[in-house]
Design a protein around this motif. Structure first.
Motif, PDB file in Angstrom:
ATOM      1  N   GLY A   1      -4.126  -1.344   0.199  1.00 55.04           N
ATOM      2  CA  GLY A   1      -3.691   0.345   0.444  1.00 55.04           C
ATOM      3  C   GLY A   1      -2.350   1.074   0.210  1.00 55.04           C
ATOM      4  O   GLY A   1      -1.602  -1.237  -0.502  1.00 55.04           O
ATOM      5  N   ARG A   2      -1.754   1.414   0.098  1.00 56.08           N
ATOM      6  CA  ARG A   2       0.150   1.809  -0.341  1.00 56.08           C
ATOM      7  C   ARG A   2       0.746   1.578   0.881  1.00 56.08           C
ATOM      8  O   ARG A   2       2.213   2.396   0.892  1.00 56.08           O
ATOM      9  CB  ARG A   2      -0.052   3.008  -1.030  1.00 56.08           C
ATOM     10  N   ARG A   3       0.781   0.739   2.155  1.00 60.54           N
ATOM     11  CA  ARG A   3       1.257   0.594   3.349  1.00 60.54           C
ATOM     12  C   ARG A   3       2.890  -0.052   2.570  1.00 60.54           C
ATOM     13  O   ARG A   3       2.667  -0.852   1.992  1.00 60.54           O
ATOM     14  CB  ARG A   3       0.950   0.034   4.137  1.00 60.54           C
TER      15      ARG A   3
ATOM     16  N   ASN B   1       2.570  -3.308   2.169  1.00 56.40           N
ATOM     17  CA  ASN B   1       2.456  -3.953   0.958  1.00 56.40           C
ATOM     18  C   ASN B   1       2.599  -3.421  -0.410  1.00 56.40           C
ATOM     19  O   ASN B   1       2.372  -4.555  -1.293  1.00 56.40           O
ATOM     20  CB  ASN B   1       0.479  -3.873   1.115  1.00 56.40           C
ATOM     21  N   LEU B   2       4.040  -3.015  -0.614  1.00 50.32           N
ATOM     22  CA  LEU B   2       4.596  -2.520  -1.634  1.00 50.32           C
ATOM     23  C   LEU B   2       5.771  -4.199  -2.828  1.00 50.32           C
ATOM     24  O   LEU B   2       6.317  -3.311  -3.342  1.00 50.32           O
ATOM     25  CB  LEU B   2       5.151  -1.829  -2.057  1.00 50.32           C
TER      26      LEU B   2
ATOM     27  N   MET C   1      -1.777  -3.122  -3.344  1.00 54.63           N
ATOM     28  CA  MET C   1      -2.406  -1.544  -3.523  1.00 54.63           C
ATOM     29  C   MET C   1      -3.729  -1.176  -3.032  1.00 54.63           C
ATOM     30  O   MET C   1      -3.923  -0.691  -2.866  1.00 54.63           O
ATOM     31  CB  MET C   1      -1.246  -0.790  -4.728  1.00 54.63           C
ATOM     32  N   ARG C   2      -4.309  -2.012  -4.840  1.00 54.47           N
ATOM     33  CA  ARG C   2      -5.360  -2.078  -4.715  1.00 54.47           C
ATOM     34  C   ARG C   2      -6.595  -2.353  -3.378  1.00 54.47           C
ATOM     35  O   ARG C   2      -7.483  -1.702  -2.849  1.00 54.47           O
ATOM     36  CB  ARG C   2      -5.852  -2.533  -5.992  1.00 54.47           C
TER      37      ARG C   2
ATOM     38  N   SER D   1       3.029 -11.230  -0.911  1.00 50.37           N
ATOM     39  CA  SER D   1       3.524 -10.063   0.063  1.00 50.37           C
ATOM     40  C   SER D   1       4.277 -10.285   0.876  1.00 50.37           C
ATOM     41  O   SER D   1       5.193  -9.964   1.227  1.00 50.37           O
ATOM     42  CB  SER D   1       2.695  -9.098  -0.663  1.00 50.37           C
TER      43      SER D   1
ATOM     44  N   GLY E   1       1.723  -7.155  -6.954  1.00 48.65           N
ATOM     45  CA  GLY E   1       2.081  -5.670  -6.283  1.00 48.65           C
ATOM     46  C   GLY E   1       0.859  -4.727  -6.505  1.00 48.65           C
ATOM     47  O   GLY E   1       0.215  -3.973  -5.371  1.00 48.65           O
ATOM     48  N   VAL E   2       0.514  -4.560  -7.734  1.00 46.62           N
ATOM     49  CA  VAL E   2      -1.630  -3.430  -7.981  1.00 46.62           C
ATOM     50  C   VAL E   2      -2.067  -4.034  -7.670  1.00 46.62           C
ATOM     51  O   VAL E   2      -3.137  -3.062  -6.947  1.00 46.62           O
ATOM     52  CB  VAL E   2      -0.795  -3.846  -9.632  1.00 46.62           C
TER      53      VAL E   2
END
Length: 337
Positions: free
Chosen positions: A92-94, A97-98, A88-89, A302, A84-85
């Motif tokens: 992005g934080r859409r 993607n979380l 995000m890197r 993801s 998950g990290v």
């Protein structure tokens, strides 16, 4: 008949129904559920059969199974959190993607809840733990069934004799074909060339409309990519109106039917998306198999979870009823403790 015998018999029935379902129509989620049910019943039958052994052996086997389960859950939790990290890197934080991070946090919550319930004598906490475990078991079962069946589906070879190779769009980056989409196009070219070597004359279909932030339709950019790699422009059909996977397939089917009624095709997407695209293709009346192209490893967990959520969302009433039943069962058991 013993309990183990009954469970083994039910496992055989589920496995037989799964095989029949695959022979009739591979593109059904029920096949995945039946296959997963067969495995679950087989495991349950094996555990039930342990009761016939010496109690010392049963205790050792139970301890080993419990330890293995705990270790697997801890490894899965750590993997999902790390992935998950990374997502995000890199992406992005859409919201999409979380999902790995959220799934990891959910696993972590259960890892904390179970021992806490053992230590703290609280009815609400106990009830919450039972509900969480039942829901986690159900969704875990469905996810494992989906992943296993999608893996099997993806290993089925493409039968020769296709008339069209359809490539589903996935979005452009600053008007150019990104690596994710390029992988689909490269796989499509390989299939197209293989069919030509067999004596066929297939056409390629690029499918994708123009998004609000895209200078050209995806289908056009995809076709240009194919031409740059040696595919004659006249062997490419451009479907440039679609916005969703379903529209990709419906509009492409219309183009192919207009050109050749009674055609057979193969649809190319990324491997994490192949099975859900196959489910959509069946509902859209597309006569063809869906195959996947490679995807970056960090991206797949993801993306797989996103596909899983999308498949569940297609049956909101059924899944909602099952979840409600599991919640009620968890509350009932928890309050009785």
């Amino acid at each position: 008949m013993t309990a183990a015998g009954v469970l083994f018999g039910l496992a055989a029935v589920s496995a037989a129904l799964c095989v029949v379902g695959m022979l009739v129509e591979r593109r059904r989620f029920r096949n995945a559920v039946l296959g997963g049910t067969a495995v679950a019943l087989l495991l349950a039958g094996t555990v039930a059969g342990l009761t016939r052994l010496d109690m010392a052996v049963v205790d050792v086997a139970t301890a080993l199974l419990a330890t293995l389960l705990i270790v697997c859950v801890l490894i899965l939790t750590g993997f999902l959190l790390v992935n998950g990290v990374v997502m995000m890197r890199r992406e992005g934080r859409r919201p999409g993607n979380l999902l790995s991070l959220l799934a990891g946090l959910a696993c972590l919550a259960i890892v904390v809840l179970v021992p806490l319930t053992v230590v703290v004598d609280n009815r609400f906490l106990t009830t919450l733990t039972y509900v969480a475990l039942l829901l986690a078991a159900w969704f875990g079962f469905l996810l494992c069934s989906l992943v296993a069946y999608a893996f099997v589906y993806g290993r089925v070879g493409v039968r020769p004799g296709v008339d069209f190779v359809v490539v589903l769009g996935s979005g452009l980056v600053r008007g150019a074909v990104p690596p994710l989409l390029a992988a689909r196009l490269d796989r499509a070219v390989a299939l197209w060339e293989r069919e030509r070597e067999r004596g066929g004359a297939p056409m390629l279909v690029t499918s994708g409309g123009r998004g609000p932030d895209e200078p050209v339709a995806e289908a056009v950019a995809m076709a240009d990519y194919l031409v740059d790699r040696g595919v004659p422009s006249e062997r490419i059909l451009r479907e440039d109106r679609s916005r969703t996977t379903r529209e990709n397939l419906v509009f492409s089917r219309a183009l192919m039917t207009e050109r050749l009624p009674g055609h057979r095709c193969v649809v190319v997407t990324n491997n994490f998306h192949a099975f859900r695209a196959a489910l959509t293709a069946r509902r859209a009346g597309v006569n063809g198999q869906v195959v996947g192209s490679p995807t970056a490893r960090y991206y797949r967990p993801s993306a797989t979870l996103r596909e899983f959520v999308a498949i569940l969302a297609e049956h909101p009433v059924l899944n909602g009823a099952i979840c409600l039943a599991l919640v009620m069962l968890g509350v009932t058991v928890g309050l009785d403790r």
